[in-house]
Scaffold this active site. Structure first.
Site, short mmCIF file in Angstrom:
data_model
loop_
_atom_site.label_atom_id
_atom_site.label_comp_id
_atom_site.label_asym_id
_atom_site.label_seq_id
_atom_site.Cartn_x
_atom_site.Cartn_y
_atom_site.Cartn_z
N MET A 79 0.49 -1.25 0.15
CA MET A 79 0.07 0.41 0.03
C MET A 79 0.96 1.23 -0.41
SD MET A 79 -2.17 2.39 2.11
CE MET A 79 -1.80 3.09 2.62
N PRO A 80 0.88 2.29 -1.04
CA PRO A 80 -0.36 2.52 -1.75
C PRO A 80 -0.86 1.34 -2.60
CG PRO A 80 1.14 4.43 -1.53
CD PRO A 80 1.68 3.42 -0.26
N LEU A 81 -1.99 1.74 -3.54
CA LEU A 81 -2.70 0.75 -4.72
C LEU A 81 -1.81 2.02 -5.24
CD1 LEU A 81 -3.32 -1.65 -6.14
CD2 LEU A 81 -5.54 -0.42 -5.45
N MET A 84 8.11 5.05 -4.57
CA MET A 84 7.27 5.65 -3.40
C MET A 84 8.17 4.80 -2.67
SD MET A 84 3.95 3.06 -3.09
CE MET A 84 5.16 1.58 -3.12
N PHE A 99 -3.91 5.30 -4.19
CA PHE A 99 -4.98 5.16 -3.88
C PHE A 99 -4.02 4.81 -2.78
CE2 PHE A 99 -6.27 3.49 -7.26
CZ PHE A 99 -8.33 3.95 -7.25
#
Length: 129
Positions: free
Chosen positions: A1-3, A28, A72
């Site tokens: 996560m995140p997606l 990320m 997301f």
């Protein structure tokens, strides 16, 4: 996560797609400090006529290499999001020869209860994560 959900014009090679996904994951990891194995990515390819990305009056040129990235995520904060946008475009330019003007990002924030990683459980709420 995140997606991360990548929307691109069809026609990239598997090597190009892998490089794009890897560059985004590294950005990320750097900015959000998530575990290396925390990787959720989806690629959707669209016909050129099915992906329209105009510049909202900002005079941002786009090419057929345009990328719309939907992220997301739990809330990360304005500073972290802005740092991610910068690092993402830097890495994509360095590693994939993508122009920063071809990268559009939209963040969709949600809460811990909105995630289940499997087994029908909300792992953020159960304490598993």
């Amino acid at each position: 996560m995140p997606l991360l959900h990548f929307h691109v014009v069809e026609g990239r090679s598997d090597i190009e797609v892998k490089a794009m996904l890897d560059a985004a994951h590294e950005a990320m990891l750097e900015i959000f400090d998530v575990p290396r194995g925390d990787r959720y990515q989806i690629v959707s390819e669209h016909k050129k006529t099915h992906l329209i990305v105009e510049d909202t009056g900002l005079n941002i040129p786009r090419t057929d290499k345009v990328l719309v990235l939907q992220m997301f995520s739990r809330p990360r904060g304005e500073e972290k999001n802005a740092a991610f946008y910068r690092r993402l475009t830097e890495r994509l330019q360095e590693e994939c020869n993508m122009m920063p003007s071809d990268v559009m990002v939209s963040v969709v924030e949600n809460e811990d209860s909105h995630w289940s990683f499997g087994h029908g459980r909300a792992q953020f709420l159960t304490g598993e994560l």
